[in-house]
Design a protein around this motif. Structure first.
Motif, PDB file in Angstrom:
ATOM      1  N   ARG A   1       0.799  -1.225   0.000  1.00 17.70           N
ATOM      2  CA  ARG A   1       0.000   0.000   0.000  1.00 17.70           C
ATOM      3  C   ARG A   1       0.830   1.273   0.000  1.00 17.70           C
ATOM      4  N   ASP A   2       2.131   1.193  -0.072  1.00 22.38           N
ATOM      5  CA  ASP A   2       2.986   2.381  -0.028  1.00 22.38           C
ATOM      6  C   ASP A   2       2.859   3.182  -1.324  1.00 22.38           C
ATOM      7  N   PRO A   3       3.016   4.511  -1.231  1.00 23.37           N
ATOM      8  CA  PRO A   3       2.997   5.313  -2.461  1.00 23.37           C
ATOM      9  C   PRO A   3       4.259   5.062  -3.282  1.00 23.37           C
ATOM     10  N   VAL A   4       4.099   4.967  -4.573  1.00 20.92           N
ATOM     11  CA  VAL A   4       5.224   4.715  -5.480  1.00 20.92           C
ATOM     12  C   VAL A   4       5.129   5.659  -6.666  1.00 20.92           C
ATOM     13  N   GLY A   5       6.267   5.904  -7.290  1.00 22.18           N
ATOM     14  CA  GLY A   5       6.304   6.697  -8.519  1.00 22.18           C
ATOM     15  C   GLY A   5       6.326   5.761  -9.715  1.00 22.18           C
ATOM     16  N   ILE A   6       5.435   6.000 -10.637  1.00 22.20           N
ATOM     17  CA  ILE A   6       5.330   5.162 -11.832  1.00 22.20           C
ATOM     18  C   ILE A   6       5.439   6.068 -13.054  1.00 22.20           C
ATOM     19  N   ARG A   7       6.323   5.703 -13.953  1.00 23.70           N
ATOM     20  CA  ARG A   7       6.493   6.498 -15.158  1.00 23.70           C
ATOM     21  C   ARG A   7       5.563   5.960 -16.233  1.00 23.70           C
ATOM     22  N   LEU A   8       4.643   6.822 -16.662  1.00 22.66           N
ATOM     23  CA  LEU A   8       3.717   6.496 -17.741  1.00 22.66           C
ATOM     24  C   LEU A   8       4.179   7.239 -18.991  1.00 22.66           C
ATOM     25  N   LEU A   9       5.032   6.602 -19.750  1.00 23.52           N
ATOM     26  CA  LEU A   9       5.701   7.177 -20.915  1.00 23.52           C
ATOM     27  C   LEU A   9       6.522   8.399 -20.499  1.00 23.52           C
ATOM     28  N   ILE A  10       5.938   9.557 -20.385  1.00 22.40           N
ATOM     29  CA  ILE A  10       6.723  10.743 -20.028  1.00 22.40           C
ATOM     30  C   ILE A  10       6.449  11.206 -18.597  1.00 22.40           C
ATOM     31  N   PRO A  11       5.173  11.373 -18.160  1.00 22.79           N
ATOM     32  CA  PRO A  11       4.961  11.914 -16.809  1.00 22.79           C
ATOM     33  C   PRO A  11       5.243  10.873 -15.723  1.00 22.79           C
ATOM     34  N   LEU A  12       5.679  11.372 -14.582  1.00 20.92           N
ATOM     35  CA  LEU A  12       5.863  10.522 -13.407  1.00 20.92           C
ATOM     36  C   LEU A  12       4.631  10.678 -12.531  1.00 20.92           C
ATOM     37  N   VAL A  13       3.934   9.579 -12.312  1.00 22.13           N
ATOM     38  CA  VAL A  13       2.702   9.589 -11.533  1.00 22.13           C
ATOM     39  C   VAL A  13       2.994   8.937 -10.192  1.00 22.13           C
ATOM     40  N   ILE A  14       2.596   9.599  -9.110  1.00 25.14           N
ATOM     41  CA  ILE A  14       2.747   9.018  -7.775  1.00 25.14           C
ATOM     42  C   ILE A  14       1.365   8.569  -7.320  1.00 25.14           C
TER      43      ILE A  14
ATOM     44  N   PRO B   1      -0.739   5.182  -4.863  1.00 21.67           N
ATOM     45  CA  PRO B   1      -0.549   4.029  -3.975  1.00 21.67           C
ATOM     46  C   PRO B   1      -0.221   2.782  -4.805  1.00 21.67           C
ATOM     47  N   GLN B   2       0.663   1.978  -4.279  1.00 21.00           N
ATOM     48  CA  GLN B   2       1.087   0.791  -5.013  1.00 21.00           C
ATOM     49  C   GLN B   2      -0.089  -0.151  -5.256  1.00 21.00           C
ATOM     50  N   TRP B   3      -1.046  -0.215  -4.323  1.00 21.68           N
ATOM     51  CA  TRP B   3      -2.197  -1.098  -4.520  1.00 21.68           C
ATOM     52  C   TRP B   3      -3.009  -0.660  -5.728  1.00 21.68           C
ATOM     53  N   ALA B   4      -3.089   0.635  -5.983  1.00 17.26           N
ATOM     54  CA  ALA B   4      -3.844   1.118  -7.136  1.00 17.26           C
ATOM     55  C   ALA B   4      -3.150   0.717  -8.433  1.00 17.26           C
ATOM     56  N   ALA B   5      -1.822   0.839  -8.457  1.00 20.22           N
ATOM     57  CA  ALA B   5      -1.076   0.444  -9.656  1.00 20.22           C
ATOM     58  C   ALA B   5      -1.205  -1.060  -9.899  1.00 20.22           C
ATOM     59  N   LEU B   6      -1.138  -1.845  -8.828  1.00 20.19           N
ATOM     60  CA  LEU B   6      -1.270  -3.297  -8.974  1.00 20.19           C
ATOM     61  C   LEU B   6      -2.679  -3.686  -9.408  1.00 20.19           C
ATOM     62  N   THR B   7      -3.681  -3.025  -8.854  1.00 18.73           N
ATOM     63  CA  THR B   7      -5.061  -3.313  -9.244  1.00 18.73           C
ATOM     64  C   THR B   7      -5.282  -2.958 -10.703  1.00 18.73           C
ATOM     65  N   LEU B   8      -4.764  -1.822 -11.126  1.00 13.46           N
ATOM     66  CA  LEU B   8      -4.888  -1.418 -12.526  1.00 13.46           C
ATOM     67  C   LEU B   8      -4.213  -2.436 -13.446  1.00 13.46           C
ATOM     68  N   THR B   9      -3.045  -2.904 -13.059  1.00 17.72           N
ATOM     69  CA  THR B   9      -2.348  -3.908 -13.851  1.00 17.72           C
ATOM     70  C   THR B   9      -3.140  -5.214 -13.901  1.00 17.72           C
ATOM     71  N   LEU B  10      -3.731  -5.611 -12.781  1.00 14.80           N
ATOM     72  CA  LEU B  10      -4.544  -6.823 -12.738  1.00 14.80           C
ATOM     73  C   LEU B  10      -5.758  -6.708 -13.660  1.00 14.80           C
ATOM     74  N   VAL B  11      -6.429  -5.568 -13.629  1.00 15.37           N
ATOM     75  CA  VAL B  11      -7.613  -5.358 -14.471  1.00 15.37           C
ATOM     76  C   VAL B  11      -7.227  -5.365 -15.949  1.00 15.37           C
ATOM     77  N   ILE B  12      -6.128  -4.696 -16.290  1.00 12.02           N
ATOM     78  CA  ILE B  12      -5.675  -4.688 -17.687  1.00 12.02           C
ATOM     79  C   ILE B  12      -5.326  -6.101 -18.136  1.00 12.02           C
ATOM     80  N   GLY B  13      -4.650  -6.856 -17.298  1.00 10.18           N
ATOM     81  CA  GLY B  13      -4.319  -8.243 -17.634  1.00 10.18           C
ATOM     82  C   GLY B  13      -5.557  -9.101 -17.820  1.00 10.18           C
ATOM     83  N   PHE B  14      -6.565  -8.886 -16.979  1.00  9.80           N
ATOM     84  CA  PHE B  14      -7.812  -9.630 -17.100  1.00  9.80           C
ATOM     85  C   PHE B  14      -8.503  -9.317 -18.426  1.00  9.80           C
ATOM     86  N   ILE B  15      -8.541  -8.036 -18.775  1.00  2.87           N
ATOM     87  CA  ILE B  15      -9.185  -7.629 -20.032  1.00  2.87           C
ATOM     88  C   ILE B  15      -8.438  -8.210 -21.232  1.00  2.87           C
TER      89      ILE B  15
END
Length: 77
Positions: free
Chosen positions: A38-51, A53-67
């Motif tokens: 659940r810690d906040p993390v920085g994720i680079r989405l092509l150019i911008p750096l988005v900060i 929560p890690q759970w949100a990034a993991l959930t988004l990745t899980l949903v994209i993988g499911f789709i």
């Protein structure tokens, strides 16, 4: 008169049950993994750096993988 074609029924044999069980176990493990990170993390989405929560990034990745998995399995049939 020839018989009308019957619609295909979903398999209900032991393979189908094992598939649901494995899917359920993987889903539970994914949820536990997400809740533990659940810690906040920085994720680079092509150019911008988005900060976020890690759970949100993991959930988004899980949903994209499911789709993607659903789209690939539909093409195969």
């Amino acid at each position: 008169m020839p018989d009308a074609p019957r619609p295909k029924q979903a398999s209900t044999g032991p393979g189908a049950n094992a598939r649901w069980i494995v899917g359920g176990v993987l889903l539970v493990l994914a949820v536990i993994f997400i809740l533990e990170n659940r810690d906040p993390v920085g994720i680079r989405l092509l150019i911008p750096l988005v900060i976020m929560p890690q759970w949100a990034a993991l959930t988004l990745t899980l949903v994209i993988g499911f789709i993607v998995g659903m789209l690939v399995s539909r093409r195969r049939k």
